[in-house]
Motif scaffolding. Structure first.
Motif, PDB file in Angstrom:
ATOM      1  N   TYR A 244       0.817  -1.212   0.000  1.00  0.00           N
ATOM      2  CA  TYR A 244       0.000   0.000   0.000  1.00  0.00           C
ATOM      3  C   TYR A 244       0.855   1.268   0.000  1.00  0.00           C
ATOM      4  O   TYR A 244       0.416   2.330  -0.450  1.00  0.00           O
ATOM      5  CB  TYR A 244      -0.924   0.038   1.204  1.00  0.00           C
ATOM      6  CG  TYR A 244      -1.949  -1.072   1.256  1.00  0.00           C
ATOM      7  CD1 TYR A 244      -2.451  -1.653   0.086  1.00  0.00           C
ATOM      8  CD2 TYR A 244      -2.422  -1.549   2.469  1.00  0.00           C
ATOM      9  CE1 TYR A 244      -3.389  -2.670   0.133  1.00  0.00           C
ATOM     10  CE2 TYR A 244      -3.366  -2.568   2.528  1.00  0.00           C
ATOM     11  CZ  TYR A 244      -3.845  -3.123   1.364  1.00  0.00           C
ATOM     12  OH  TYR A 244      -4.779  -4.125   1.420  1.00  0.00           O
ATOM     13  N   THR A 245       2.054   1.180   0.564  1.00  0.00           N
ATOM     14  CA  THR A 245       2.940   2.343   0.634  1.00  0.00           C
ATOM     15  C   THR A 245       4.369   1.896   0.402  1.00  0.00           C
ATOM     16  O   THR A 245       4.760   0.766   0.747  1.00  0.00           O
ATOM     17  CB  THR A 245       2.825   3.040   2.007  1.00  0.00           C
ATOM     18  OG1 THR A 245       3.687   4.186   2.026  1.00  0.00           O
ATOM     19  CG2 THR A 245       3.222   2.112   3.149  1.00  0.00           C
ATOM     20  N   ASN A 246       5.152   2.797  -0.178  1.00  0.00           N
ATOM     21  CA  ASN A 246       6.553   2.506  -0.443  1.00  0.00           C
ATOM     22  C   ASN A 246       7.485   3.152   0.578  1.00  0.00           C
ATOM     23  O   ASN A 246       8.686   2.935   0.543  1.00  0.00           O
ATOM     24  CB  ASN A 246       6.945   3.019  -1.847  1.00  0.00           C
ATOM     25  CG  ASN A 246       6.136   2.342  -2.931  1.00  0.00           C
ATOM     26  OD1 ASN A 246       5.957   1.137  -2.928  1.00  0.00           O
ATOM     27  ND2 ASN A 246       5.627   3.131  -3.869  1.00  0.00           N
ATOM     28  N   GLY A 247       6.915   3.960   1.490  1.00  0.00           N
ATOM     29  CA  GLY A 247       7.767   4.707   2.400  1.00  0.00           C
ATOM     30  C   GLY A 247       8.332   5.932   1.712  1.00  0.00           C
ATOM     31  O   GLY A 247       8.147   6.145   0.503  1.00  0.00           O
ATOM     32  N   TYR A 248       9.027   6.762   2.493  1.00  0.00           N
ATOM     33  CA  TYR A 248       9.625   7.968   1.927  1.00  0.00           C
ATOM     34  C   TYR A 248      10.912   7.627   1.182  1.00  0.00           C
ATOM     35  O   TYR A 248      11.235   8.219   0.155  1.00  0.00           O
ATOM     36  CB  TYR A 248       9.915   8.978   3.040  1.00  0.00           C
ATOM     37  CG  TYR A 248      10.336  10.332   2.532  1.00  0.00           C
ATOM     38  CD1 TYR A 248       9.392  11.282   2.138  1.00  0.00           C
ATOM     39  CD2 TYR A 248      11.686  10.656   2.428  1.00  0.00           C
ATOM     40  CE1 TYR A 248       9.787  12.512   1.655  1.00  0.00           C
ATOM     41  CE2 TYR A 248      12.084  11.889   1.951  1.00  0.00           C
ATOM     42  CZ  TYR A 248      11.134  12.816   1.561  1.00  0.00           C
ATOM     43  OH  TYR A 248      11.535  14.040   1.082  1.00  0.00           O
ATOM     44  N   SER A 249      11.660   6.658   1.733  1.00  0.00           N
ATOM     45  CA  SER A 249      12.876   6.151   1.092  1.00  0.00           C
ATOM     46  C   SER A 249      13.025   4.693   1.512  1.00  0.00           C
ATOM     47  O   SER A 249      12.151   4.132   2.182  1.00  0.00           O
ATOM     48  CB  SER A 249      14.102   6.967   1.525  1.00  0.00           C
ATOM     49  OG  SER A 249      14.419   6.715   2.895  1.00  0.00           O
ATOM     50  N   ALA A 250      14.127   4.080   1.160  1.00  0.00           N
ATOM     51  CA  ALA A 250      14.335   2.666   1.492  1.00  0.00           C
ATOM     52  C   ALA A 250      14.411   2.438   2.999  1.00  0.00           C
ATOM     53  O   ALA A 250      14.070   1.351   3.481  1.00  0.00           O
ATOM     54  CB  ALA A 250      15.611   2.163   0.818  1.00  0.00           C
ATOM     55  N   PHE A 267      -4.133   7.933  -1.771  1.00  0.00           N
ATOM     56  CA  PHE A 267      -4.377   6.871  -0.794  1.00  0.00           C
ATOM     57  C   PHE A 267      -5.814   6.355  -0.901  1.00  0.00           C
ATOM     58  O   PHE A 267      -6.072   5.145  -0.890  1.00  0.00           O
ATOM     59  CB  PHE A 267      -4.132   7.392   0.628  1.00  0.00           C
ATOM     60  CG  PHE A 267      -2.776   7.030   1.192  1.00  0.00           C
ATOM     61  CD1 PHE A 267      -2.061   5.946   0.728  1.00  0.00           C
ATOM     62  CD2 PHE A 267      -2.236   7.780   2.216  1.00  0.00           C
ATOM     63  CE1 PHE A 267      -0.825   5.607   1.248  1.00  0.00           C
ATOM     64  CE2 PHE A 267      -0.998   7.458   2.748  1.00  0.00           C
ATOM     65  CZ  PHE A 267      -0.287   6.372   2.266  1.00  0.00           C
ATOM     66  N   VAL A 268      -6.766   7.277  -0.984  1.00  0.00           N
ATOM     67  CA  VAL A 268      -8.179   6.894  -1.050  1.00  0.00           C
ATOM     68  C   VAL A 268      -8.468   6.137  -2.351  1.00  0.00           C
ATOM     69  O   VAL A 268      -9.189   5.130  -2.351  1.00  0.00           O
ATOM     70  CB  VAL A 268      -9.084   8.130  -0.912  1.00  0.00           C
ATOM     71  CG1 VAL A 268     -10.539   7.780  -1.218  1.00  0.00           C
ATOM     72  CG2 VAL A 268      -8.975   8.720   0.486  1.00  0.00           C
ATOM     73  N   LEU A 269      -7.892   6.583  -3.454  1.00  0.00           N
ATOM     74  CA  LEU A 269      -8.091   5.891  -4.729  1.00  0.00           C
ATOM     75  C   LEU A 269      -7.526   4.472  -4.663  1.00  0.00           C
ATOM     76  O   LEU A 269      -8.106   3.532  -5.217  1.00  0.00           O
ATOM     77  CB  LEU A 269      -7.441   6.674  -5.866  1.00  0.00           C
ATOM     78  CG  LEU A 269      -8.087   8.018  -6.219  1.00  0.00           C
ATOM     79  CD1 LEU A 269      -7.318   8.713  -7.339  1.00  0.00           C
ATOM     80  CD2 LEU A 269      -9.558   7.846  -6.606  1.00  0.00           C
ATOM     81  N   SER A 276      -2.898   2.009  -7.372  1.00  0.00           N
ATOM     82  CA  SER A 276      -2.064   1.115  -6.570  1.00  0.00           C
ATOM     83  C   SER A 276      -0.759   1.814  -6.241  1.00  0.00           C
ATOM     84  O   SER A 276      -0.451   2.887  -6.786  1.00  0.00           O
ATOM     85  CB  SER A 276      -1.777  -0.188  -7.324  1.00  0.00           C
ATOM     86  OG  SER A 276      -0.898   0.064  -8.420  1.00  0.00           O
ATOM     87  N   ALA A 277       0.035   1.216  -5.343  1.00  0.00           N
ATOM     88  CA  ALA A 277       1.308   1.804  -4.949  1.00  0.00           C
ATOM     89  C   ALA A 277       2.292   1.870  -6.110  1.00  0.00           C
ATOM     90  O   ALA A 277       3.280   2.607  -6.054  1.00  0.00           O
ATOM     91  CB  ALA A 277       1.919   1.017  -3.787  1.00  0.00           C
ATOM     92  N   ALA A 278       2.029   1.086  -7.165  1.00  0.00           N
ATOM     93  CA  ALA A 278       2.911   1.122  -8.336  1.00  0.00           C
ATOM     94  C   ALA A 278       2.823   2.456  -9.056  1.00  0.00           C
ATOM     95  O   ALA A 278       3.742   2.844  -9.784  1.00  0.00           O
ATOM     96  CB  ALA A 278       2.557  -0.019  -9.287  1.00  0.00           C
TER      97      ALA A 278
END
Length: 359
Positions: A244-250, A267-269, A276-278
């Motif tokens: 759902y999320t990639n974070g701000y960085s690694a 986020f809502v979409l 999607s997170a992609a």
């Protein structure tokens, strides 16, 4: 009897105000003014009000009370253009949001905290006590979308037809989707504050209907700025693991970092299955939200124009519940009911709390 008494109280305060004018000093000695206002003058007003109200109670008076009357401080949430009308001897204190005071000449409103008389049209300072002095009817008008106001004495409220973000927050709380913060006032809604990345993520997971799964998550995350073993780690770890999320960085999530309207709309979409997170390109996020029926053109204009606060986060989340899921006749709210997040009765009760129209 009590109503008549409250009408008589301005006479008492008028006499006290005359004493204040003689005893409080002048601009050359501002500390004397502040000391007198926060000490003898304030205590004298409070004692006279308490005495007269107690006498009225003992006398068995049964007259109708004003729209709002508080011996001690009471608290209320207000929305844009709402008006708190204070008569002589009544006080207000703005706890959050924005407001200004308006009153006709020859009235007087005193900033008791600063020890100064404030001109009509002055913006209120947060956590300052404002007192309507002799022969004054003061209007304290809300200028922000939401506000929290403390009041004491006889105050009448004139409510505007502005969008009721407070009611939307209460509705989402009814639906177990919004729990607020630990702030000790304003029901903990904190609608006047900017949301953090962590708060936006938690709201996103609740809109997904997956909060219990998140709180049951065990594991570790690559993010060094999320406390190990904390509840925050559960939300972040669950969302990261689910993609759902990639974070701000690694290695950073930046849970206390700011989130903007584009990011939360995305986020809502994602929660509804429209993204999607992609997808990391948010340039067209509002267009996609309008095409999906999640936002109207008026709401998009507001989100692009205004600062993104928790009030806007609540607005987007509440109305997203009415939007249809992709290629379906079912709404997001219907999906959450099917998942057992809230009942049909809770949904109808929550919707009845919100009287305002969409932008």
């Amino acid at each position: 009897m009590r109503k008549k008494l409250l009408i008589m109280l301005p006479v008492c305060v008028l006499m006290l105000a005359a004493g204040w004018a003689m005893a409080a000093g002048d601009a050359a000695d501002p500390l004397t003014t502040l000391s007198y206002l926060t000490g003898a003058f304030k205590e004298a007003v409070d004692q006279r009000v308490d005495q007269r109200l107690n006498e009225a109670d003992l006398s068995g008076g049964s007259g109708a009370a004003p729209a709002a009357s508080a011996l001690s401080w009471a608290e209320t949430r207000l929305k844009g253009a709402d008006d708190a009308v204070c008569t002589t001897g009544s006080s207000v204190m703005l706890l959050a949001g924005g407001a200004y005071v308006s009153y006709p000449a020859p009235g007087t409103v005193v900033d008791v905290t600063a020890g100064t008389v404030v001109p009509s049209g002055t913006a209120l300072a947060v956590n300052h006590r404002y007192l309507a002095a002799e022969d004054t009817i003061a209007h304290f008008v809300i200028t922000s979308k939401t506000a929290v106001l403390d009041y004491q004495g006889s105050v009448e409220f004139a409510y505007s037809g502005a969008e009721d973000y407070n009611a939307m927050a209460a509705a989402l709380k009814q639906l177990h989707l919004f729990k607020g913060t630990l702030t000790g006032f304003g029901q903990g809604f904190d609608l006047e504050a900017a949301p953090t990345r962590l708060q936006a993520l938690i709201m996103f997971i609740r809109v997904l209907g997956e909060e219990q799964q998140a709180l049951s998550w065990t594991g570790t995350t690559p993010f060094t700025d999320v406390a190990r073993g904390s509840e925050a780690e559960k939300y972040v770890g669950y969302a990261y693991e689910r993609g759902y999320t990639n974070g701000y960085s690694a290695t950073e999530f930046r849970p206390a970092g700011a989130v903007n309207a584009s990011q939360y709309t995305e986020f809502v979409l994602r929660a509804m299955g429209y993204s999607s997170a992609a997808n990391t390109n948010l340039a067209d996020v509002f267009d996609r939200a309008m095409n999906a029926g999640v936002l109207t053109a008026g709401e998009t204009a507001m989100l692009q124009r205004d600062r993104f606060l928790r009030s806007e986060l609540v607005y987007i989340s509440y109305y997203a519940l009415e939007a249809l899921l992709p290629n379906s006749s079912r709404t997001l709210g219907g999906q959450l009911m099917d998942a057992g997040v809230f009942t049909a009765w809770e949904w109808e009760t929550a919707r009845a709390l919100v009287p305002s129209w969409r932008l």
